[in-house]
Design an enzyme around this catalytic site. Structure first.
Site, PDB file in Angstrom:
ATOM      1  N   HIS A   1      40.355  63.157  27.093  1.00  0.00           N
ATOM      2  CA  HIS A   1      38.658  63.003  26.661  1.00  0.00           C
ATOM      3  C   HIS A   1      37.231  62.087  27.314  1.00  0.00           C
ATOM      4  CE1 HIS A   1      36.244  63.211  22.741  1.00  0.00           C
ATOM      5  NE2 HIS A   1      35.762  62.621  23.459  1.00  0.00           N
TER       6      HIS A   1
ATOM      7  N   ASP B   1      35.718  59.093  27.093  1.00  0.00           N
ATOM      8  CA  ASP B   1      34.507  59.528  26.476  1.00  0.00           C
ATOM      9  C   ASP B   1      33.386  60.050  27.357  1.00  0.00           C
ATOM     10  OD1 ASP B   1      33.005  61.218  24.294  1.00  0.00           O
ATOM     11  OD2 ASP B   1      32.986  59.056  23.289  1.00  0.00           O
ATOM     12  N   ASP B   2      32.589  58.765  27.318  1.00  0.00           N
ATOM     13  CA  ASP B   2      31.157  58.716  28.442  1.00  0.00           C
ATOM     14  C   ASP B   2      31.287  57.233  29.179  1.00  0.00           C
ATOM     15  OD1 ASP B   2      30.396  61.211  27.602  1.00  0.00           O
ATOM     16  OD2 ASP B   2      29.934  60.136  25.698  1.00  0.00           O
TER      17      ASP B   2
ATOM     18  N   HIS C   1      33.072  63.383  29.022  1.00  0.00           N
ATOM     19  CA  HIS C   1      32.804  64.392  29.400  1.00  0.00           C
ATOM     20  C   HIS C   1      32.056  64.059  31.022  1.00  0.00           C
ATOM     21  CE1 HIS C   1      32.219  64.920  24.337  1.00  0.00           C
ATOM     22  NE2 HIS C   1      32.367  64.304  24.791  1.00  0.00           N
TER      23      HIS C   1
ATOM     24  N   GLU D   1      34.173  60.617  13.734  1.00  0.00           N
ATOM     25  CA  GLU D   1      33.873  59.917  14.575  1.00  0.00           C
ATOM     26  C   GLU D   1      32.491  59.022  13.762  1.00  0.00           C
ATOM     27  OE1 GLU D   1      31.386  61.191  17.240  1.00  0.00           O
ATOM     28  OE2 GLU D   1      31.398  59.310  18.398  1.00  0.00           O
TER      29      GLU D   1
ATOM     30  N   HIS E   1      35.614  67.727  18.297  1.00  0.00           N
ATOM     31  CA  HIS E   1      34.945  65.856  17.971  1.00  0.00           C
ATOM     32  C   HIS E   1      34.839  66.624  16.142  1.00  0.00           C
ATOM     33  CE1 HIS E   1      33.754  65.875  22.293  1.00  0.00           C
ATOM     34  NE2 HIS E   1      33.393  65.133  21.942  1.00  0.00           N
TER      35      HIS E   1
HETATM   36 ZN   LIG Z   1      33.474  62.719  22.937  1.00  0.00          ZN
END
Ligand SMILES: [Zn+2]
Length: 323
Positions: free
Chosen positions: A8, A268-269, A10, A190, A187
């Protein structure tokens, strides 16, 4: 060093501030106010995070830029012990840059291959649509998987605001992607609660959930996740940064683990949350009291849930076993 795998991340969100500076200079794009003196992205709430994310993504314009972006991410992850990674690619971002879907995917794949030749790392691409853009944008993206297949594109997913639209609105896009042989992930759980996770499971037939951590609020859902062998792509650093929990010490990871839910660790980021796959494993070990053997089991879980062909999966298991 424990070997790692990540499901996961991006790719536009993985752009390092150093690379963004370089590309901004090359492409003549102003990034005033985007990066602070310490080399960190500047943002302080969800809206300013999304704005910083889009501004950083906007400096990537050419095929060379996107190839450098995936090369940079996979090379730095390999240096942290990562042997396999899947990146979310967003054709909607490439379109803003004026790149065709094919050029965008080929460029990302080229960067992965270059990093692979240098370090042995393996990578695949999950094409994602954006939930708040609605099903009218998602369905054409899913059809690209049939009209423009690429060997490194093995998954289809959805990100964006999970409070907008309903998963049922995207059922047709997900069915189209499944028919093209894609692995499916979405997703959910969250910012929205357990009902959001349940809706995605009911409507989209996914085997993986991005985040899904708020499942912890619902014992029946935990039972279902266990029964259906659903894997949660958990991103603790992201959850802390975006205020889902106050710190890793209050993160639901341990409660989910105790409930027997399958999970992987992800960034994630990464630079936006001042994390990395290496840090997620390292800080996860401390906060969730995971021994080296537990971390290896998490990598094993990620390889098991990876959207990859069987020979590659077996090769990855072998690398883990030999280590
Ligand atoms: Zn994400």
């Amino acid at each position: 060093m424990v070997l790692k795998a990540e499901l996961h991340c991006h790719i536009e969100g993985a752009a390092s501030p150093a690379l963004v500076r370089k590309k901004a200079r090359q492409n003549g794009i102003s990034i005033d106010g985007l990066i602070d003196a310490n080399g960190h992205y500047i943002w302080n709430d969800f809206t300013s995070f999304l704005n910083a994310y889009d501004r950083a993504a906007a400096v990537f314009i050419t095929e060379q830029d996107y190839s450098d972006l995936s090369h940079d991410y996979f090379s730095s992850a390999a240096a942290q012990g990562m042997i396999y990674g899947e990146i979310f690619a967003s054709p909607d971002h490439a379109e803003l840059a004026g790149l065709s879907y094919t050029a965008y995917i080929e460029a990302l794949a080229d960067g992965i291959k270059r990093a692979g030749n240098e370090t042995g790392i393996e990578g695949r691409i999950i094409v994602t649509c954006v939930r708040h853009f609605g099903p009218e944008r998602a369905e054409p993206v899913a059809r690209l998987l049939h009209t423009h297949p690429h060997p490194m594109v093995t998954g289809f997913g959805i990100g964006g605001d999970e409070r907008m639209f309903h998963p049922a609105d995207f059922a047709r896009a997900f069915q189209t992607a499944a028919d093209a042989g894609m692995g499916l992930t979405a997703h959910a759980g969250e910012f929205a609660g357990p009902e959001s996770v349940r809706a995605v499971l009911d409507e989209l037939d996914v085997k993986r959930i991005g985040h899904g951590v708020r499942s912890v609020e619902d014992a029946d859902l935990l039972h279902r996740l266990r029964e259906e062998d659903i894997v949660l792509e958990v991103c603790p650093g992201s959850n802390v940064s975006l205020g889902l929990c106050s710190g890793r010490d209050t993160h639901p990871f341990t409660a989910l683990r105790t409930a027997g839910v399958r999970m992987t660790l992800n960034s994630d980021d990464p630079p936006f949350f001042q994390t990395s796959i290496g840090q997620e494993y390292e800080e996860g070990a401390l906060a969730f009291r995971l021994a080296a053997v537990d971390l290896v089991a998490i990598t094993h879980q990620a390889i098991e849930a990876a959207f990859v062909d069987e020979p590659t999966r077996q090769r990855l298991f072998q690398r883990l076993f030999d280590d």
